[in-house]
Design an enzyme around this catalytic site. Structure first.
Site, PDB file in Angstrom:
ATOM      1  N   TYR A   1      -6.175 -13.555  -2.915  1.00  0.00           N
ATOM      2  CA  TYR A   1      -5.366 -12.419  -3.385  1.00  0.00           C
ATOM      3  C   TYR A   1      -4.536 -11.884  -2.209  1.00  0.00           C
ATOM      4  CZ  TYR A   1      -9.405 -12.602  -6.587  1.00  0.00           C
ATOM      5  OH  TYR A   1     -10.431 -13.010  -7.418  1.00  0.00           O
TER       6      TYR A   1
ATOM      7  N   GLU B   1      -2.687 -16.815  -3.864  1.00  0.00           N
ATOM      8  CA  GLU B   1      -2.152 -15.631  -4.524  1.00  0.00           C
ATOM      9  C   GLU B   1      -1.539 -16.039  -5.860  1.00  0.00           C
ATOM     10  OE1 GLU B   1      -0.683 -12.421  -6.049  1.00  0.00           O
ATOM     11  OE2 GLU B   1      -1.862 -12.231  -4.204  1.00  0.00           O
TER      12      GLU B   1
ATOM     13  N   ASP C   1      -9.013  -9.572  -1.282  1.00  0.00           N
ATOM     14  CA  ASP C   1      -8.513  -8.250  -1.659  1.00  0.00           C
ATOM     15  C   ASP C   1      -8.109  -8.303  -3.135  1.00  0.00           C
ATOM     16  OD1 ASP C   1      -7.425  -5.743  -1.842  1.00  0.00           O
ATOM     17  OD2 ASP C   1      -5.827  -6.062  -0.392  1.00  0.00           O
TER      18      ASP C   1
ATOM     19  N   CYS D   1     -10.630  -1.702  -4.284  1.00  0.00           N
ATOM     20  CA  CYS D   1     -10.043  -0.418  -4.646  1.00  0.00           C
ATOM     21  C   CYS D   1     -10.775   0.228  -5.811  1.00  0.00           C
ATOM     22  CB  CYS D   1      -8.559  -0.578  -4.976  1.00  0.00           C
ATOM     23  SG  CYS D   1      -8.225  -1.716  -6.333  1.00  0.00           S
TER      24      CYS D   1
ATOM     25  N   GLN E   1       0.825  -1.195   0.000  1.00  0.00           N
ATOM     26  CA  GLN E   1       0.000   0.000   0.000  1.00  0.00           C
ATOM     27  C   GLN E   1       0.869   1.257   0.000  1.00  0.00           C
ATOM     28  OE1 GLN E   1      -3.271   0.333  -0.321  1.00  0.00           O
ATOM     29  NE2 GLN E   1      -3.701  -1.862  -0.360  1.00  0.00           N
TER      30      GLN E   1
END
Length: 438
Positions: free
Chosen positions: A300, A324, A368, A395, A271
């Site tokens: 994820y 992932e 995510d 997001c 981030q």
């Protein structure tokens, strides 16, 4: 009295006479950092403006269904307009600072309106009603992080990417263009990155790159900044390959389950806002409401930002299974979770089959996904697992809306929604949604 929007210092105005450019009345904000206007019945998405303004526009893109334009002269400004904190991201400039002319509180109101409207328009009326039952008439809110108001939303970014222009100066791409514009300032970047001196004709870094090079700068929470040029560690004034071998950085994140320590590849995902990791960890832990001994499926999972606190929350008797798609991110996660035997790290694409295989018996699912969202197939596989709770970190409001609609079809409704302004002066923001079976 008219107002000229802030523009890049080296921008040359178009040759068309100002009086030939159309004037429009600006309407509501829309997803993507622009506002909606109409010109002779045609929808025009206008950047660098604010709702309620009357502006003169320069059309930048003509399509059959809509046009795009920049506001190049403000005839009637909004009371929320302020001098741009980043003129080089103004009309004709680089992307990444499309709300730099908007007062910080108004930016959050803008994003809150976009979130509510996108959930209704794309998620459907049922999703919008579910959210309205939570938020009341005010609708969902996007809130700032601690310290941002005092700093005016500046200096928050700990990771930036630059491209080297033809003249050897570092810059960024012009919005929706392959052209690289050299920059003179980085107002959104952390001070440690600014002090590296990457910009300008006299930058000591110019010997490390060539036109077209990709430059990544990282200011971690612990240790010295790291600069990568075309993926290789670099040192100012020295050719690549002669610099330090360090390719990763260390991050420390306070959390409700104790201080969290990470090691992340310099080119890996993390981030960008200095306070974002802590904010997301706190929001996800609160939403998941885990108890010792429970089982979590995390999709994820990246370098393990959320995996580590989830593993601590469920304790030694609990279990966290991750999935992932990036092998490099999983390598980072292995370093970060090496002393947590209750975590099973999986490498592979998040698909309906892999979700069904890895999530059997899970109590909570945390996901995510990237900007495109999880998609209906993955969401259907998640709801088929019948977890007690789903925590969705998003997001992109449009992608979240589609995923919420798919979850609702699978019997899950939103019971919590938090908007976080992790990207001041841009149209981007983060959301954490909690879902339970209705």
């Amino acid at each position: 009295m008219t107002h000229q929007p802030d523009r890049p210092a080296d921008r040359t105005d178009e040759t068309a006479a100002e009086e030939e450019r159309p004037v429009v009345e600006v309407g509501a904000p829309a997803h993507g950092g622009h506002c909606v206007a109409r010109l002779d019945g045609r929808v025009v998405f206008v950047r660098h403006t604010l709702p309620g303004e009357r502006v003169r526009i320069a059309v930048t893109d003509r399509r059959s269904r809509f046009w795009r334009a920049d506001a190049v002269e403000v005839l009637e400004p909004s009371p929320d307009r302020v001098p741009s904190v980043w003129p080089e991201a103004g009309p004709g400039g680089v992307g990444g600072g499309e709300l730099a002319h908007v007062a910080l509180p108004a930016q959050r109101e803008w994003k809150s309106q976009v979130l509510a409207e996108t959930l209704r328009r794309i998620g459907g009326q049922q999703v919008a009603d579910d959210v309205a039952a939570l938020t009341g008439p005010a609708g969902p809110r996007v809130v700032g992080l601690p310290g941002d108001d005092e700093r005016g939303g500046l200096g928050t970014r700990t990771r930036i990417e630059l491209t080297v222009a033809r003249d050897g100066r570092a810059g960024m791409h012009r919005f929706r263009s392959h052209d690289v514009l050299p920059l003179t300032q980085l107002p959104l970047a952390d001070r440690a990155i600014v002090e590296l001196g990457l910009l300008g004709t006299d930058s000591p870094w110019r010997r490390t790159w060539h036109p077209g090079s990709r430059v990544e700068a990282v200011a971690p929470s612990e240790g010295e900044p790291l600069v990568l040029v075309d993926g290789e560690p670099a040192t100012p004034g020295r050719r690549r390959g002669k610099g330090p071998a360090r390719r990763s950085v260390r991050e420390v994140v306070p959390s409700p389950v104790g201080e969290l320590h990470y090691r992340v590849s310099g080119s890996g995902f993390w981030q960008v806002h200095r306070r974002a990791p802590e904010a997301l960890v706190r929001a996800v832990l609160a939403a998941a409401a885990l108890e010792p001994g429970q089982s979590v499926l995390e999709l994820y999972s990246g370098a393990g930002l959320l995996t580590l606190p989830l593993a601590r929350a469920v304790g030694e008797d609990g279990r966290v299974v991750t999935l992932e798609g990036s092998a490099s991110a999983v390598r980072d996660a292995r370093r970060n979770l090496h002393d947590h035997p209750n975590v099973a790290l999986g490498t592979g694409l998040v698909e309906p089959g892999t979700v069904a295989e890895g999530g059997q018996g899970c109590d909570v699912v945390v996901l995510d996904p990237p900007r495109a969202g999880a998609g209906a197939g993955v969401v259907e596989a998640i709801t088929a697992l019948s977890p007690a709770r789903i925590v969705h970190v998003a997001c992109d409001p449009a992608a979240l809306a589609r995923d919420l609609a798919a979850a609702r079809a699978g019997g899950y409704v939103v019971v919590g929604l938090e908007g976080l302004d992790l990207f001041p002066h841009t149209h981007h923001f983060e959301m954490v949604a909690t879902l339970e079976r209705r």
